[in-house]
Scaffold this active site. Structure first.
Site, PDB file in Angstrom:
ATOM      1  N   LYS A 229      -9.555   7.789  -7.403  1.00 50.73           N
ATOM      2  CA  LYS A 229      -8.478   8.723  -7.552  1.00 50.73           C
ATOM      3  C   LYS A 229      -8.719   9.501  -8.877  1.00 50.73           C
ATOM      4  O   LYS A 229      -8.185  10.712  -9.153  1.00 50.73           O
ATOM      5  CB  LYS A 229      -7.174   7.890  -8.007  1.00 50.73           C
ATOM      6  CG  LYS A 229      -5.899   8.284  -8.013  1.00 50.73           C
ATOM      7  CD  LYS A 229      -4.753   7.316  -8.105  1.00 50.73           C
ATOM      8  CE  LYS A 229      -4.683   6.296  -6.786  1.00 50.73           C
ATOM      9  NZ  LYS A 229      -3.645   5.375  -6.944  1.00 50.73           N
TER      10      LYS A 229
ATOM     11  N   THR B 206      -2.274  -5.253  -2.923  1.00 52.99           N
ATOM     12  CA  THR B 206      -2.345  -6.590  -3.091  1.00 52.99           C
ATOM     13  C   THR B 206      -1.264  -7.593  -2.517  1.00 52.99           C
ATOM     14  O   THR B 206      -1.726  -8.667  -1.682  1.00 52.99           O
ATOM     15  CB  THR B 206      -2.346  -6.906  -4.845  1.00 52.99           C
ATOM     16  OG1 THR B 206      -3.251  -6.304  -5.264  1.00 52.99           O
ATOM     17  CG2 THR B 206      -2.706  -8.497  -4.862  1.00 52.99           C
TER      18      THR B 206
ATOM     19  N   ALA C 120       0.983  -1.254  -0.299  1.00 54.72           N
ATOM     20  CA  ALA C 120       0.065  -0.022   0.106  1.00 54.72           C
ATOM     21  C   ALA C 120       0.796   1.281  -0.044  1.00 54.72           C
ATOM     22  O   ALA C 120       1.937   1.141   0.785  1.00 54.72           O
ATOM     23  CB  ALA C 120      -0.996   0.084   1.181  1.00 54.72           C
TER      24      ALA C 120
ATOM     25  N   ASP D  52       0.765  10.353  -5.297  1.00 58.39           N
ATOM     26  CA  ASP D  52       0.422   9.505  -6.256  1.00 58.39           C
ATOM     27  C   ASP D  52       0.226  10.149  -7.668  1.00 58.39           C
ATOM     28  O   ASP D  52      -1.207  10.081  -7.799  1.00 58.39           O
ATOM     29  CB  ASP D  52      -0.599   8.598  -5.873  1.00 58.39           C
ATOM     30  CG  ASP D  52      -0.641   7.129  -6.316  1.00 58.39           C
ATOM     31  OD1 ASP D  52       0.424   6.772  -7.059  1.00 58.39           O
ATOM     32  OD2 ASP D  52      -1.370   6.529  -6.004  1.00 58.39           O
TER      33      ASP D  52
END
Length: 509
Positions: free
Chosen positions: A295, A210, A203, A263
């Site tokens: 996002k 995942t 993360a 991000d």
């Protein structure tokens, strides 16, 4: 000359050295805290760059010792007490290129090669890496720069090869809690006989990646050799890309992005494609969720991102298809590693209470990947994927992969603290705020505490009464529990209206 000492501190992707304030070297050579030093072995060619910290406590470091953090000590590869030389490190040549990017200039390919090389050699402190990331995010990267950054990141590590075979992969850009489709897709595709060497990140800004979730079921920190063995035996794997040294610069950048909650789209494209190309993928399906709290908020943004993926993919020889999916709410019920792993296994076991949205989305995405196979006609993929799941072949394949990677050795503490978040009015669930639910799950301790997180009992369109439970918060520690429940009390992330919302489409394009 100083004596080497291992200081058992995990500084997470950053080399740190520790020097006593009363050390003659510190006093005579003008060393200062946070400067970078070069540590070398006498009569050897091994050197390590580290950020210097100054220590006042004799119990940590003696005046004739140099302490190294866990990562730096391992990199130097010497025994405790070995003599080492210390000198000021040269400033990274590539910092001049970072300053150009801060000023808004477009950088050539050579600049990204210099920057990534210096980052890999630990010549950058985390502050300097943060400056590079912020410059790329604030000034933006042209599509050619994204291509150059991707190429440089691939070149920073090893690359897997599968002998010219069709090698498929899938990646979601993130931003949707739950959404653990990959762990269902991989065993479905592998059971069909296609190669899917799935490497995943942990993360960055979410309550679980995942790799964090798969770690509940199997080891994910496996070597390149182990990866290849698992793939050759079972066609698929679900591993963390960090230990395999695939695009390792990406892992260093992510270690700085995580605490900054950064991000950016350009960094995201380079990060995803660098890992996939390094893993030897030839065909890639990208999932871009679109929603007001995802996002990506609008379809036009998603289309722009799709073009960026396709541009870089075309030039690096990887076939890419992009699917825009509904990102208006979490997918599945659990948010957090243990809860998400539970949902995945329910789907693979075909249990009646398995989350329907997670099952359906996984099958639709898996079906499209199956159609990369030239022997599968267009439109047949979904039915094949459904048959593989319902027959139990996907579950069997997942169990094979788990055994091959090795079952996890670590025991994780259970979440003993539970709080019910209830509806304060009757009506229908109209919206669920992805960001708020992710924040609550993170405050509860996820992903560091594997069993912490949020378990949803109501989804969009469900009818609720006053006092009905919307979701449960799980935490392992009292402080995390208090933070999470206080945030949920201020804003629980659910919008309740008197009329039911329109039925959402799972796939937008």
């Amino acid at each position: 000359m100083l004596k080497l000492k291992s200081v058992a501190i995990d500084t997470y992707k950053e080399n740190v050295a520790y020097l006593h304030r009363d050390c003659p070297l510190y006093r005579s050579e003008g060393f200062q805290a946070l400067m970078k030093i070069e540590i070398s072995v006498k009569n050897g060619d091994k050197t390590v760059i580290a950020v210097l910290n100054i220590v006042n406590d004799d119990s940590i470091i003696d005046v004739d010792e140099l302490g190294l953090s866990v990562q730096a000590f391992q990199q130097l590869g010497q025994q405790q007490g070995s003599p080492v030389c210390v000198a000021p490190a040269r400033a990274p040549v590539s910092l001049a290129q970072v300053r150009k990017k801060i000023a808004g200039e477009t950088l050539p390919k050579s600049s990204f090669e210099l920057i990534t090389r210096d980052i890999l050699e630990n010549r950058y402190s985390k502050m300097e890496i943060a400056a590079f990331l912020v410059a790329c995010s604030h000034s933006g990267l042209e599509r050619e720069e994204v291509l150059y950054l991707t190429q440089a990141m691939v070149a920073s590590g090893k690359k897997l090869s599968w002998g010219g075979s069709l090698v498929v992969d899938k990646h979601c850009i993130g931003g949707i809690p739950g959404n653990r489709t990959t762990m269902i897709i991989v065993p479905v595709i592998a059971a069909h006989g296609m190669l899917i060497p799935k490497t995943s990140s942990r993360a960055i800004t979410s309550p679980a990646g995942t790799a964090d979730t798969m770690e509940m079921l199997a080891k994910v920190d496996i070597t390149n050799e182990q990866m290849q063995q698992v793939i050759l035996q079972h066609n698929g794997m679900l591993a963390w890309g960090g230990t395999a040294k695939l695009a390792p610069v990406d892992d260093i950048l992510i270690s700085v992005e995580r605490p900054l909650s950064m991000d950016s789209s350009s960094q995201l494209v380079a990060s995803i494609l660098a890992k996939k190309i390094a893993a030897g993928s030839t065909h890639l399906l990208i999932d871009i969720p679109v929603g007001p709290t995802a996002k990506i908020h609008h379809t036009r943004e998603a289309q722009k991102l799709r073009k960026m993926f396709e541009y870089v993919g075309d030039r690096l020889g990887i076939y890419i298809e992009v699917m825009l999916t509904n990102g208006s709410q979490p997918v599945g019920n659990g948010i957090g590693p243990a809860l998400e792993a539970r949902d995945v296994m329910k789907v693979l076991k075909n249990q009646a209470d398995a989350p329907g949205d997670l099952r359906e989305k996984s099958l639709r995405l898996a079906g499209r990947i199956l159609e990369f196979d030239p022997d599968v006609r267009g439109g047949q993929g979904y039915a094949i994927a459904r048959d593989i799941l319902e027959s139990g072949r996907a579950l069997e394949k997942m169990q094979d992969i788990i055994r091959a990677q090795g079952e996890p050795e670590m025991e994780h503490p259970k979440a003993s603290l539970v709080f019910d978040v209830r509806s304060d009015r009757p009506g229908y669930v109209h919206q669920i705020d992805n960001l708020q639910l992710a924040k609550i799950a993170s405050l509860a301790g996820a992903p560091m505490d594997k069993h912490a997180g949020v378990d949803l009992l109501r989804k969009t369109g469900d009818k609720v009464g006053r006092g009905d439970i919307l979701y449960k918060i799980y935490a392992c520690f009292e402080s995390d529990f208090q933070f999470a429940t206080e945030l949920a009390a201020k804003q629980n992330g659910y919008s309740i209206c008197s009329q039911p919302p329109p039925e959402p489409e799972m796939f937008l394009v």
